[in-house]
Design an enzyme around this catalytic site. Structure first.
Site, PDB file in Angstrom:
ATOM      1  N   GLU A  70       0.832  -1.213   0.000  1.00 30.23           N
ATOM      2  CA  GLU A  70       0.000   0.000   0.000  1.00 30.23           C
ATOM      3  C   GLU A  70       0.865   1.261   0.000  1.00 30.23           C
ATOM      4  O   GLU A  70       0.620   2.214   0.734  1.00 30.23           O
ATOM      5  CB  GLU A  70      -0.944  -0.002   1.213  1.00 30.23           C
ATOM      6  CG  GLU A  70      -1.869  -1.197   1.307  1.00 30.23           C
ATOM      7  CD  GLU A  70      -2.928  -1.210   0.208  1.00 30.23           C
ATOM      8  OE1 GLU A  70      -3.011  -0.219  -0.549  1.00 30.23           O
ATOM      9  OE2 GLU A  70      -3.653  -2.209   0.103  1.00 30.23           O
ATOM     10  N   GLY A 114      -1.479  45.118  61.740  1.00 28.40           N
ATOM     11  CA  GLY A 114      -0.277  45.287  62.535  1.00 28.40           C
ATOM     12  C   GLY A 114       0.347  46.659  62.526  1.00 28.40           C
ATOM     13  O   GLY A 114       1.424  46.844  63.082  1.00 28.40           O
ATOM     14  N   THR A 158       5.478  13.851  37.528  1.00 30.72           N
ATOM     15  CA  THR A 158       6.250  12.611  37.582  1.00 30.72           C
ATOM     16  C   THR A 158       7.658  12.823  37.044  1.00 30.72           C
ATOM     17  O   THR A 158       8.615  12.229  37.536  1.00 30.72           O
ATOM     18  CB  THR A 158       5.536  11.515  36.778  1.00 30.72           C
ATOM     19  OG1 THR A 158       4.195  11.371  37.264  1.00 30.72           O
ATOM     20  CG2 THR A 158       6.245  10.185  36.911  1.00 30.72           C
ATOM     21  N   GLY A 211       2.497  14.201  32.474  1.00 34.64           N
ATOM     22  CA  GLY A 211       3.528  13.632  33.331  1.00 34.64           C
ATOM     23  C   GLY A 211       4.555  14.615  33.834  1.00 34.64           C
ATOM     24  O   GLY A 211       5.673  14.225  34.166  1.00 34.64           O
ATOM     25  N   LYS A 212       4.196  15.904  33.938  1.00 33.92           N
ATOM     26  CA  LYS A 212       5.174  16.912  34.398  1.00 33.92           C
ATOM     27  C   LYS A 212       5.619  16.633  35.825  1.00 33.92           C
ATOM     28  O   LYS A 212       6.814  16.651  36.130  1.00 33.92           O
ATOM     29  CB  LYS A 212       4.561  18.318  34.310  1.00 33.92           C
ATOM     30  CG  LYS A 212       4.132  18.741  32.922  1.00 33.92           C
ATOM     31  CD  LYS A 212       3.680  20.184  32.903  1.00 33.92           C
ATOM     32  CE  LYS A 212       2.424  20.415  33.726  1.00 33.92           C
ATOM     33  NZ  LYS A 212       1.259  19.716  33.188  1.00 33.92           N
TER      34      LYS A 212
END
Length: 766
Positions: free
Chosen positions: A97, A568, A312, A309-310
């Site tokens: 093909e 404060g 990881t 997967g950043k």
């Protein structure tokens, strides 16, 4: 394959659709690669092209290494003459093909033309099969197709495109009827053999080594019923396997799939660790993906879209570094703003702090910033010329007080860190990136896309790992290849454009050694009493970076404070009054209090307070009286040059004017003169007349009050200012500093010493 051994003939079998064409052939020793089902993953088409280009290069290098031989024929003659050269078999590339393949990737025709042009000398040959032939896509390839076979075609034009004549259209409608053109005017009509049917009973396929290709016309046998049993193809495969031979060179390695476990990679050393694998189809191998923090590329950026997967990847990086280094060689602080995926790193002794709390995050940034400042001072003081010398002296035990030689700050979720109206953490990270590598401080940052990084920081992140992006057009490696990155976590592009997969971190490896210390936390309440007697000056609070007392600069007579209610500012004035009383006698310092809300009544040392004005009339009178006193202290003509040089032409105490709720002293819309306007003319020469003015007001409406006679003059003089809790919508109040959401007593101190620093104002009990 029956006629030639694997040392003479290898095959690359490519099926663009499905994979049934070459089913059962993958395990034969002749087969270098079986590449199937490319239509579903077009990125594999590019990979196949790289692999074939790599094979061309490999063969050229073999011929060059053998003595710049002209081609494979000369190479075989050298082998036959006894030279110890590795086999270089003919490689037949079979593509089924192929017209559809060229329709999807038209540029591949250039590769096929290259094979046709160089194949005769390199031993590369093509066998291309297709249902239809689109001559417009061949673009010069047809001149290299010496043999052409046409089975029965649907039209005369299709036959003419292949053979130059319409004869294939008139072939009988039986399987295998075909015409062969061998590049001459003669056409050979034949019927192809059928290898998928059952093998004849009593016939045994025998692999014979004929060592020549033949294409002789044969007479088609009469069709006959075939008994069930093993197919001809299966019998031939069995015969080839039985004869054996050396396995073919692997032109095609399987594409990267599941992330490899980190412990399957080398451990690495010296801040150079492998964190994954890179697919090198052009070199027909896989290489480790190495992150090197020891050189100029010592900062890391990880970019990837959602679920790419950043987090990881950062965990893998930390785990790999921890596996190769002890806690005395490498310490880590983590800002976990990506959903809590890095919380497990807290188990490592290398990791001092995993910060996700909004209060701990800026403290961690301040701790690393303080470490950088301390190391800069130490390098100057001890004559340390480089970070390499620093590491060597630390390893030799000369700098044992340093908890770790190199420190890595991990930021998972850079966009979340810089989204809020905090104290511009992006500027802090940019400063760490610009100066940190020279002192052993490294950054590792994750972003959703490269555009999130500010240029000042992005240019310093030399090591970049690009995972699958939400928009491939954002890729900074290769936009076309980025579109083909699999939608699986950990997959991405290496810096050179090849495919990569990051390793799975797996179980954390604990190296022996004392644990890296956690970040010292700035307490929410700093008691003033233990500090008042131990400091030499007027106490302000604790510095966030160094956790050391901050004193009012004696060279700066004024202080401006912006803070909303219950933030404060009144406590600040009470603290300053206690500090003045602790460091000065009543003869040395007197305090005048301007207090419209009477918040300081009964809270200040009465020995030093000479006036406590709250009403409008009292405030106006106090302003005029102070102005008269200060005017009398101005040097007149009777002052001698010696007195001017010694600043000794008047006597009396220093005057401290503490103004609380300054916005109520002259309410907005009031047409009366400002009660404290008489003091404005003395502010520039306050040090000469003993004046100290401390003004505290709300941040609300402060942008309109920045130009009144007193506050406007204080801002012009550039004295110190403390910006505490308030709305950032008021805009910059001092320089570029805005108010923001901060805990009570916390503020940014802006002075002439450098960048704004976070301070926790000490608390003096009323």
């Amino acid at each position: 394959m029956l006629a030639h051994g694997p040392d003479e003939l290898n095959l690359v079998l490519v099926d663009f659709k499905g994979g049934a064409t070459f089913l059962g052939l993958g395990g034969l020793p002749h087969v270098s690669a079986v590449i199937t089902n490319l239509v579903d993953e077009l990125a594999l088409v590019d990979r196949m092209a790289d692999a074939l280009e790599g094979e061309i290069t490999r063969r050229q290098e073999l011929l060059r290494a053998a003595g710049n031989l002209a081609g494979i024929a000369e190479y075989e003659r050298e082998r036959a003459a006894g030279r110890a050269l590795p086999p270089l078999p003919v490689l037949l590339v079979v593509v089924d093909e192929f017209s559809e393949l060229l329709a999807r990737r038209p540029e591949l025709v250039e590769l096929f033309v290259t094979v046709g042009r160089l194949g005769r000398s390199l031993g590369l040959h093509l066998l291309l099969a297709s249902q239809r032939l689109d001559e417009g896509r061949l673009r010069g390839l047809e001149s290299h197709l010496s043999y052409r076979i046409a089975l029965r075609t649907f039209s005369a034009s299709e036959s003419r495109a292949v053979l130059g004549v319409p004869d294939a259209h008139t072939l009988p409608p039986m399987p295998g009827a075909a015409i062969l053109s061998a590049g001459t005017d003669q056409l050979v009509r034949f019927r192809g053999a059928y290898v998928s049917g059952a093998a004849p009973v009593g016939r045994v396929a025998v692999a014979r080594r004929a060592h020549r290709f033949t294409a002789a016309p044969v007479t088609a046998p009469e069709p006959r019923p075939e008994p069930a049993g093993e197919s001809v193809l299966a019998a031939a495969v069995d015969a080839v396997v039985a004869l054996g031979g050396p396995a073919a060179h692997r032109v095609w390695l399987p594409p990267l799939d599941e992330p490899p476990p980190l412990d399957a990679l080398d451990a690495g050393s010296a801040l150079r660790v492998p964190v994954g694998l890179v697919d090198r189809p052009a070199r027909q191998r896989r290489d480790p993906l190495v992150v090197d923090l020891a050189g100029a590329a010592g900062h890391v950026a990880v970019a990837g879209g959602p679920r790419s997967g950043k987090s990881t990847a950062l965990r893998t990086l930390v785990a790999a570094l921890a596996r190769a280094h002890s806690p005395t060689e490498l310490g880590v602080h983590v800002l976990d703003l990506g959903g809590g995926a890095l919380g497990a790193l807290a188990e490592l002794p290398h990791v001092g702090t995993v910060a996700a709390d909004p209060d701990l995050v800026p403290r961690t940034l301040a701790e690393v910033g303080g470490l950088l400042a301390r190391r800069e001072e130490r390098f100057r003081a001890e004559g340390i010329g480089s970070v390499e010398e620093f590491r060597a002296r630390r390893a030799a035990g000369e700098l044992a007080d340093e908890p770790a030689t190199d420190v890595l700050l991990v930021v998972d979720g850079y966009a979340a860190l810089t989204a809020g109206p905090a104290d511009d953490p992006a500027a802090r990270l940019a400063a760490l990136a610009a100066r940190g590598l020279a002192y052993g401080i490294h950054l590792a940052v994750s972003v959703g896309r490269w555009g999130e990084l500010r240029p000042a920081l992005k240019d310093k992140l030399g090591t970049r790992l690009e995972l699958r992006l939400g928009e491939p057009g954002d890729s900074e490696v290769d936009r076309r290849r980025a579109a083909g990155v699999p939608a699986r976590p950990g997959h991405g592009l290496a810096p050179d454009g090849d495919a990569m997969v990051l390793a799975a971190p797996g179980p954390l490896v604990h190296r022996p050694g004392p644990a890296f210390p956690p970040v010292r936390v700035l307490p929410a309440l700093v008691a003033a009493e233990p500090l008042l007697d131990s400091v030499d000056g007027v106490l302000l609070g604790l510095d966030e970076e160094r956790l050391e007392p901050v004193l009012l600069d004696p060279a700066e007579p004024h202080l401006l404070c912006f803070a909303d209610v219950r933030s404060g500012k009144t406590g600040l004035l009470r603290l300053l009054a206690r500090g003045i009383a602790a460091r000065h006698t009543p003869e040395q310092a007197r305090i005048v209090v301007i207090d419209p809300r009477r918040s300081l009544l009964g809270a200040l040392p009465t020995s030093h307070v000479v006036e406590h004005a709250g009403t409008a009339t009292a405030i106006a009178d106090a302003g005029r009286e102070l102005a008269g006193t200060l005017r009398r202290r101005l040097p007149g003509p009777e002052v001698t040059p010696e007195q001017l040089a010694a600043r000794d032409w008047w006597s009396g105490p220093e005057v401290w004017v503490l103004v609380d709720d300054y916005d109520l002293v002259a309410p907005a819309g009031s047409t009366a003169p400002h009660p404290l306007a008489p003091l404005a003319e003395f502010l520039p020469q306050a040090a000469d007349v003993g004046l100290h003015l401390v003004v505290a007001r709300r941040t609300g409406g402060a942008s309109r009050a920045l130009f009144d006679p007193v506050v406007g003059r204080l801002r012009e003089l550039g004295g110190p200012a403390l910006v505490m809790h308030g709305s950032p919508d008021e805009g910059p109040l001092v320089g570029a500093v805005r108010a923001g959401p901060r805990p009570p007593g916390r503020g940014l101190l802006v002075d002439r010493r450098g960048a704004p620093r976070s301070v926790q104002v000490a608390w003096a009990e009323p």
